[in-house]
Design an enzyme around this catalytic site. Structure first.
Site, short mmCIF file in Angstrom:
data_model
loop_
_atom_site.label_atom_id
_atom_site.label_comp_id
_atom_site.label_asym_id
_atom_site.label_seq_id
_atom_site.Cartn_x
_atom_site.Cartn_y
_atom_site.Cartn_z
N LYS A 13 -10.46 -8.12 -5.36
CA LYS A 13 -11.24 -7.38 -6.36
C LYS A 13 -10.58 -7.45 -7.74
O LYS A 13 -11.25 -7.71 -8.73
CB LYS A 13 -11.38 -5.90 -5.97
CG LYS A 13 -12.05 -5.66 -4.63
CD LYS A 13 -12.23 -4.17 -4.36
CE LYS A 13 -10.94 -3.38 -4.24
NZ LYS A 13 -10.12 -3.71 -3.04
N ARG A 88 -14.85 4.71 -3.34
CA ARG A 88 -14.19 4.36 -2.09
C ARG A 88 -14.66 5.23 -0.94
O ARG A 88 -14.21 5.03 0.18
CB ARG A 88 -12.70 4.56 -2.26
CG ARG A 88 -11.95 3.20 -2.21
CD ARG A 88 -10.55 3.52 -2.38
NE ARG A 88 -9.53 2.64 -2.06
CZ ARG A 88 -8.86 1.90 -2.93
NH1 ARG A 88 -9.25 1.80 -4.15
NH2 ARG A 88 -7.81 1.24 -2.53
N ARG A 127 1.88 -10.30 -1.77
CA ARG A 127 1.46 -9.96 -3.14
C ARG A 127 2.59 -9.26 -3.89
O ARG A 127 3.32 -8.46 -3.33
CB ARG A 127 0.24 -9.04 -3.06
CG ARG A 127 -0.24 -8.56 -4.43
CD ARG A 127 -1.67 -8.14 -4.41
NE ARG A 127 -1.86 -6.79 -3.91
CZ ARG A 127 -3.06 -6.20 -3.84
NH1 ARG A 127 -4.15 -6.87 -4.20
NH2 ARG A 127 -3.18 -4.99 -3.38
N ARG A 160 4.42 -3.45 -4.30
CA ARG A 160 3.96 -2.07 -4.42
C ARG A 160 4.52 -1.21 -3.29
O ARG A 160 4.71 -1.69 -2.18
CB ARG A 160 2.43 -2.04 -4.39
CG ARG A 160 1.82 -2.44 -5.70
CD ARG A 160 0.33 -2.66 -5.63
NE ARG A 160 -0.41 -1.72 -4.80
CZ ARG A 160 -1.74 -1.71 -4.71
NH1 ARG A 160 -2.45 -2.58 -5.43
NH2 ARG A 160 -2.34 -0.86 -3.93
N ARG A 171 -3.93 1.48 5.20
CA ARG A 171 -4.94 1.25 4.16
C ARG A 171 -6.14 0.50 4.73
O ARG A 171 -7.29 0.78 4.37
CB ARG A 171 -4.34 0.46 2.99
CG ARG A 171 -3.50 1.35 2.08
CD ARG A 171 -2.59 0.52 1.21
NE ARG A 171 -3.30 -0.23 0.19
CZ ARG A 171 -2.82 -1.34 -0.38
NH1 ARG A 171 -1.65 -1.81 -0.01
NH2 ARG A 171 -3.51 -1.96 -1.29
P1 AMP Z 1 -5.69 0.16 -4.99
O1 AMP Z 1 -4.78 -0.37 -6.03
O2 AMP Z 1 -7.14 0.11 -5.40
O3 AMP Z 1 -5.45 -0.45 -3.63
O4 AMP Z 1 -5.36 1.72 -4.86
C1 AMP Z 1 -4.07 2.15 -4.46
C2 AMP Z 1 -4.15 3.56 -3.88
O5 AMP Z 1 -4.64 4.48 -4.87
C3 AMP Z 1 -5.09 3.73 -2.71
O6 AMP Z 1 -4.49 3.35 -1.48
C4 AMP Z 1 -5.38 5.23 -2.78
O7 AMP Z 1 -4.29 6.00 -2.33
C5 AMP Z 1 -5.49 5.45 -4.28
N1 AMP Z 1 -6.88 5.22 -4.78
C6 AMP Z 1 -7.29 4.26 -5.65
N2 AMP Z 1 -8.61 4.35 -5.89
C7 AMP Z 1 -9.06 5.40 -5.15
C8 AMP Z 1 -10.33 5.99 -4.97
N3 AMP Z 1 -11.42 5.52 -5.59
N4 AMP Z 1 -10.41 7.05 -4.11
C9 AMP Z 1 -9.32 7.56 -3.49
N5 AMP Z 1 -8.09 7.03 -3.62
C10 AMP Z 1 -7.94 5.96 -4.45
#
Ligand code: AMP
Length: 213
Positions: A13, A88, A127, A160, A171
């Site tokens: 994404k 999400r 990554r 990360r 996740r």
């Molecule tokens: P990402 O970088 O999009 O994988 O997001 C990293 C982490 O941030 C996720 O595993 C969640 O803990 C939190 N997070 C990001 N976006 C959301 C969302 N829309 N709703 C809830 N938690 C989020």
């Protein structure tokens, strides 16, 4: 253009969003990047989000909707936006629908990037991300020129905190349970474009063909 990018962690994404910003000046909005920035800065938002993020769980819908209500009003959203990692959950998707209606805005489409689980697992464990600008690297296929240093901004390129094997597995489970149902939600709304592609360029071409840009 105004798009939602759906897909499991590691589906691409962020990479696709970054390529799309170059096409028409649309801005990438990654709730994950916003939250990581807040954690790094030690703000109240960051303190509320940190534990859930590190475990690979979702942050509360209320916190996320608060962030997005402000973010979508910013001037840089006028040319368009690419929502990366948001919504999400079904409640977030429903709240976004109300928010967009109130703002008089309409999305072009919702792109569901569907990548096999083995590819996802391999990508997530290899990554690396720039802590300063969010640029994405891969130790096997796309390492930075100097190890651990971002080519673009010179910031530190690291793994990360939520990319340990345990957090990754959580996740992916959370994705299947809470986020995958959004494909059905947007299918019913007549907005879904599913792309089965592991190449970002193929995803971009499918989006261009769909929205005619
Ligand atoms: P990402 O970088 O999009 O994988 O997001 C990293 C982490 O941030 C996720 O595993 C969640 O803990 C939190 N997070 C990001 N976006 C959301 C969302 N829309 N709703 C809830 N938690 C989020």
């Amino acid at each position: 253009m105004k798009l939602i990018l759906l897909g499991a962690p590691g589906a691409g994404k962020g990479t696709v969003a970054k390529l799309l910003t170059k096409l028409d000046g649309s801005v990438q909005i990654s709730t994950g990047d916003i939250l990581r920035g807040a954690v790094a800065a030690g703000t109240e938002l960051g303190m509320k989000a940190k534990a859930a993020m590190e475990a690979g769980d979702l942050v509360s819908d209320d916190l996320i909707m608060g962030i997005m209500a402000d973010r979508l009003k910013e001037d840089d959203c006028k040319p368009g936006y690419l929502l990366d990692g948001f919504p999400r959950t079904i409640p977030q998707a429903e709240a976004l629908k109300v928010m967009l209606t109130n703002m008089g805005e309409k999305l072009d489409c919702v792109v569901n990037i569907d990548v096999p689980r083995d590819v996802i697992l391999d990508r997530l464990t290899t990554r690396r991300t720039c802590e300063s600008c969010g640029e994405i690297y891969n130790v096997k296929s796309n390492p930075p020129k100097a190890e651990g240093v971002c080519d673009k901004c010179g910031g530190p390129v690291t793994q990360r905190a939520d990319e340990t094997e345990e957090a990754i597995s959580n996740r992916l489970d959370v994705y299947n349970e809470k986020t995958a149902p959004l494909a059905g939600f947007y299918e019913k709304e007549g907005m879904l474009l599913t792309v089965n592609a592991t190449s970002s360029d193929a995803v971009i071409e499918a989006i261009k063909a769909k929205i005619g840009k």
